[in-house]
Scaffold this active site. Structure first.
Site, PDB file in Angstrom:
ATOM      1  N   ILE A  22       0.869  -1.174   0.000  1.00  0.00           N
ATOM      2  CA  ILE A  22       0.000   0.000   0.000  1.00  0.00           C
ATOM      3  C   ILE A  22       0.904   1.222   0.000  1.00  0.00           C
ATOM      4  CG2 ILE A  22      -1.791   1.257   1.265  1.00  0.00           C
ATOM      5  CD1 ILE A  22      -2.712  -1.442   0.147  1.00  0.00           C
TER       6      ILE A  22
ATOM      7  N   LYS B 203       8.295   0.640  12.406  1.00  0.00           N
ATOM      8  CA  LYS B 203       7.521   1.321  11.360  1.00  0.00           C
ATOM      9  C   LYS B 203       7.272   2.782  11.739  1.00  0.00           C
ATOM     10  CE  LYS B 203       5.362  -2.919   9.698  1.00  0.00           C
ATOM     11  NZ  LYS B 203       4.318  -3.932   9.986  1.00  0.00           N
TER      12      LYS B 203
END
Lengths: 359, 359
Positions: free
Chosen positions: B161, B229
């Site tokens: 994504i 992340k």
């Protein structure tokens, strides 16, 4: 590089775009080595102005009388003359027509003619108008390719939220098989209000007071605005060649209130959903009231929020959600398209001189 | 143009990447005029192979014995020799090192050294490893700029994504002030399961059975994966220079079950939320269990879904939601980064274009 802009349409969006350009001037110069100059403005009722040495939109914005031309040209003739007068900039790929006229839902004109004329004159085109992509995307995209120029319209759907950019720039090897979305703020706001007992009229008045809905709200409430956006996305993402008239269409009426409340009472939500999908070699597109399960991402899209869910072959479903909206969003859409052009211009020489330069 | 690839790491993601390349070969050739050739593969336990004329990953994948080199080089030495042997391709900007080794949460090594060595050898680098961006983004981005090469890592967050691409390619004139997201599938799946009465262990086993959670799930459940992340996004979007250790961190334990159920009973949802924001000149980043209102978009992110909400200056909040995941998603991330490089390569000479050159 100096980018010359011709503004066709000079309403609130165009005016905000001009101030946004000034606000981001340093970014443009530093990150892109680009300076932007406005060389022409054509308005509907307040005349036209043009000078290859640049014009002052600030002075123009406050003047009420027509300027420079006593008998205004048609907008198409204005673009033709402006691109001809700017042919050096056009040849160098640094002339951009910024089109912000309002949507004509019957034929998409004169916006389509504006785009054609601009491309024929060697200009790139950026528009916030849904009409060109909704009615004539295939032809205009082809014209742009042949001219070696860009035809961009990020603002046509979800204001500045990058939906067309997302697909074009980041999903290049992904095939989009269909999409579903909530793309009209006025009807979504009315539905959310009616669920909670607000009347249709009161919710609509609130949207008009906030400047979201037009004085004539029929394009919104009859589903035409959503249908135009659906056609534009179907044309771009699914390679369709449809118009808003080809979109099966439903709007929001006061009669939907009871249905919205009943749905809500059972944990579901009534939403005006825009969708399209390939069916064999055809594309089926529609705008319809649908009762959505609470687990559906679109069910949680409230008030003025918008969202589009893309169904893809490699990445399953991807959703992009707009949490807020407004004039700055739409103005940013124009700026982001302009930056796409500037980035392209700085990366590669323009293709062969555009055809039809001798107009 | 022929793009030469050196694969460092050859696990499931790299293997799916290789088959995906074959599946999209026609797209690459037709849309980009690019052919892709694998010239080297370095594995952790199954040896290494290299040939400037191309190697056969299919044959290599099925062989169990080390190939070509009897005493395998270190991975860093392999990259050094491979880029040296491919120096013509490197000079022409058509050499790409595809890095898919696993995350080392203490220091991000040897992935960081892989990136450095590849850039120093004139290669572009594409990685699915979170380590380089989470531990050393600023230094590596600078090294890439100095080398005139790309350092890309779309797969580090939300698989394929396009979150990094979204910001880099489509939000170029927008400033990101902060973000919130759900970025670890295993913990989100466990929380969703525990809300509904499933035990922590059972939910975890289910994720391991599906190949989402690792055999050693501590990186996930302790919040380290989410912290890496978060650091990567903070470094890229907010210009921070933090590491996962700088992220205030919380994980998901069996003890969270009661809290998740209580929250759910009152219409709220317990989620492991990754967030970061500028605070004066510093960036504060954290991964923490938060009880979210039902109206919060993150509250509706269920099971394996992921989502990131960007807070911006011009566009308010933009959310991007991943509805499904898996190996193909991560492999696509590598492909999408490769296409970014190919697009750049076909648009301009590999070295940064000289400034002020006419369009």
């Amino acid at each position: 590089v100096t980018i010359d802009l011709v503004l066709v349409g000079f309403g609130n969006v165009a005016k905000r775009f001009v101030t946004l350009l000034a606000e981001r001037d340093a970014t443009l110069r530093r990150d892109y080595g680009a300076a932007v100059r406005i060389v022409g403005i054509a308005t509907k009722r307040h005349g036209q102005i043009f000078s290859t040495r640049g014009v002052d939109p600030g002075a123009f914005a406050t003047a009420s009388a027509p300027r420079e031309t006593n008998r205004p040209l048609t907008s198409v003739e204005f673009i033709r003359r402006a691109t001809r007068a700017s042919r050096a900039a056009a040849r160098q790929g640094r002339l951009v027509v910024v089109e912000t006229t309002t949507l004509d839902i019957r034929r998409g004109e004169p916006a389509i003619a504006h785009v054609r004329t601009a491309l024929a004159g060697g200009a790139h085109v950026v528009t916030a108008n849904k009409g060109p992509a909704a009615f004539a995307h295939r032809a205009l995209a082809r014209a742009a390719t042949q001219a070696g120029r860009r035809f961009l319209f990020e603002g046509a759907v979800m204001d500045g939220i990058p939906i067309f950019n997302l697909v074009r720039e980041t999903l290049t090897a992904v095939n989009v098989a269909g999409f579903r979305g909530i793309v009209n703020s006025t009807t979504n706001f009315i539905l959310t209000g009616m669920e909670q007992g607000q009347s249709f009229e009161s919710a609509l008045l609130e949207m008009q007071a906030r400047g979201i809905a037009e004085a004539d709200p029929s394009l919104d409430v009859d589903g035409w605005d959503a249908a135009a956006k659906t056609a534009a996305m179907a044309n771009v993402f699914l390679g369709a060649a449809i118009t808003p008239q080809d979109v099966q269409r439903e709007g929001v009426t006061p009669a939907a209130a009871a249905r919205a409340q009943t749905a809500r009472a059972s944990g579901r939500r009534l939403k005006l959903v825009a969708s399209a999908a390939r069916e064999g070699r055809r594309v089926r597109a529609r705008v319809a009231l649908e009762e959505l399960e609470a687990s559906d991402l679109l069910a949680g899209v409230e008030g003025q929020q918008n969202a589009v869910i893309l169904r893809t072959d490699l990445l399953d479903e991807i959703a992009i959600v707009q949490q807020g909206g407004g004039l700055t969003h739409t103005a940013y859409a124009l700026l982001s398209d302009l930056l796409t052009i500037v980035r392209g211009a700085s990366r590669r020489p323009p293709r062969a001189a555009p055809r039809g330069r001798s107009l």
